[in-house]
Design an enzyme around this catalytic site. Structure first.
Site, short mmCIF file in Angstrom:
data_model
loop_
_atom_site.label_atom_id
_atom_site.label_comp_id
_atom_site.label_asym_id
_atom_site.label_seq_id
_atom_site.Cartn_x
_atom_site.Cartn_y
_atom_site.Cartn_z
N ASP A 205 0.83 -1.20 0.00
CA ASP A 205 0.00 0.00 0.00
C ASP A 205 0.87 1.26 0.00
O ASP A 205 2.03 1.21 0.39
CB ASP A 205 -0.94 0.01 1.22
N GLU B 12 -0.02 -0.94 5.66
CA GLU B 12 1.06 -0.53 6.56
C GLU B 12 0.94 0.94 6.91
O GLU B 12 1.28 1.35 8.02
CB GLU B 12 2.42 -0.81 5.90
ZN LIG Z 1 6.60 2.35 4.17
#
Ligand SMILES: [Zn+2]
Length: 398
Positions: A89, A154
């Site tokens: 992501d 994340e």
């Molecule tokens: Zn990162």
């Protein structure tokens, strides 16, 4: 140059091409208005399958009902695995006017690739895939299995990423972890420790009145200032331990954002909202820091107002990975041999997936060769670093 290095060098064009495919497939969290990682995961799954790997997809629906996929592949049949854990992501592009090239197009120029996510974290993602490809192609005898865990979410706390994966019993106690999500431009910094992070939103409620009659109201702004200064003084006096692993070597407590209050100069604000960003050494507990704030708020100085707290982000500090841990030693050796630099171990004030791994006792080293440009406009990666980091990853296994 050995065989593996030559192979990886020969993949340079393919690595650029893979990157050019990935960057346009947006993978922004629905929490930030994006559509999640599904399309990017589809593409990556195809890439991994084309290498002859069997891929397991662990997908979790988030609170918007959007699936958040994580990809796991293992190569080898050894008892232990070294996992490389990049995230797929990215953050959004921010203000598009600040970009000199289209943010979701890979623009290759002067040995660099520009685009959102290029350095955070697609460079390491592509490096690790091609390291694995080279090891397979060369038929190299591996000392450890090559585990690839490409995680989601994340950027917004890893709720649907590594945190969920850790409950799937994929990882073994004896496994080792490399989280390639932080580093410096020379590639000589291994991060082994992270501070705890606590973001607190503070709301002070008083009573709004005309500025000419303060006796009839309660000025929330004044009480907020008093509160912040008191807390600031207390925290800095109490939490004074230092640790030379970290830079800065001390816990930090910073009052940062405050929200707009009234529109006019002649109104005494009845509500005031401000934020404190705390980065706390592993020696301390975040509950203690929070408890101190609450104790100040309940003191007699603040009996005329109501002060409430909301936790915006909380990551309790994880026990550091030892600078002598096996994964750190292996990584140091590989970096020295492939990048020719002497490595130092450090702690940071930010948070990566390694914190979640360390919290349950899994030894994790954070490393990559990147410039400090994550989340900024005109984010780029250096192609040579992408190729050379792949050599380091491959070296870990032979
Ligand atoms: Zn990162």
């Amino acid at each position: 140059m050995n065989n593996l290095d030559k192979l990886i060098k020969s993949y340079e064009k393919d690595m650029i091409s893979t990157m050019s495919h990935i960057i346009p497939i947006k993978a922004v969290s629905p929490m930030s208005g994006g559509g999640g990682e599904s399309k990017r995961a589809d593409y990556l799954e195809k890439v991994l399958r084309s290498l002859g790997l069997s891929v397991k997809r662990y997908s979790y629906k988030d609170k918007y009902g959007v699936p958040r996929p994580n990809l796991v592949a293992v190569y080898g049949d050894k008892p232990r695995t070294i996992w490389i854990v990049p995230h797929m992501d990215t953050v959004s592009e921010g203000d598009p006017a600040l970009w000199k090239t289209p943010p979701f197009k890979a623009c290759v120029t002067n040995g660099k690739i520009y685009g959102r996510g290029s350095t955070d974290n697609l460079q390491a993602l592509v490096s690790s895939i091609y390291a694995l490809k080279a090891l397979k192609k060369a038929g190299a005898e591996l000392k450890y299995n090559f585990g690839l865990a490409i995680v989601a979410d994340e950027e917004i706390g890893s709720v649907y990423g590594i945190q969920k994966l850790l409950k799937e019993h994929i990882f073994k106690r004896s496994d080792m972890f490399i989280v390639p999500d932080c580093g410096d431009a020379n590639g000589n910094m291994i991060e082994v420790a992270e501070k705890g992070i606590l973001w607190v939103k503070i709301t002070v409620n008083g009573k709004q009145v005309h500025a000419s009659t303060p006796d009839q109201g309660v000025n929330a702004h004044r009480y907020m200032l008093r509160f912040l200064l008191k807390v600031d003084e207390l925290l800095h006096r109490k939490y004074t331990k230092t640790s030379n692993v970290f830079s800065p070597n001390i816990s930090t407590f910073e009052m940062t954002k405050h929200e707009k209050n009234v529109d006019s100069i002649n109104i005494i604000p009845g509500t005031e909202i401000a934020y404190i960003d705390c980065r706390v050494l592993p020696d301390y507990k975040l509950d203690d820091v929070l408890g101190d704030m609450k104790r100040v708020a309940s003191g007699s100085d603040f009996s005329k107002v109501k002060i409430s707290f909301e936790i915006v982000q909380r990551e309790d500090p994880a026990p550091p990975t030892s600078a002598n841990a096996e994964v750190v030693r292996l990584l140091k050796k590989a970096i020295k041999s492939k990048r020719g630099v002497k490595v130092k171990t450090v702690g940071i004030g930010g948070g990566t997936c390694a914190g979640f791994l360390r919290r349950i006792g899994l030894e994790s080293a954070v490393w990559s060769t990147v410039n400090d440009i994550a989340h900024r406009p005109n984010e780029y990666l250096v192609i040579k670093d992408m190729v050379d980091d792949a050599k380091v990853f491959a070296e870990l296994f032979v």
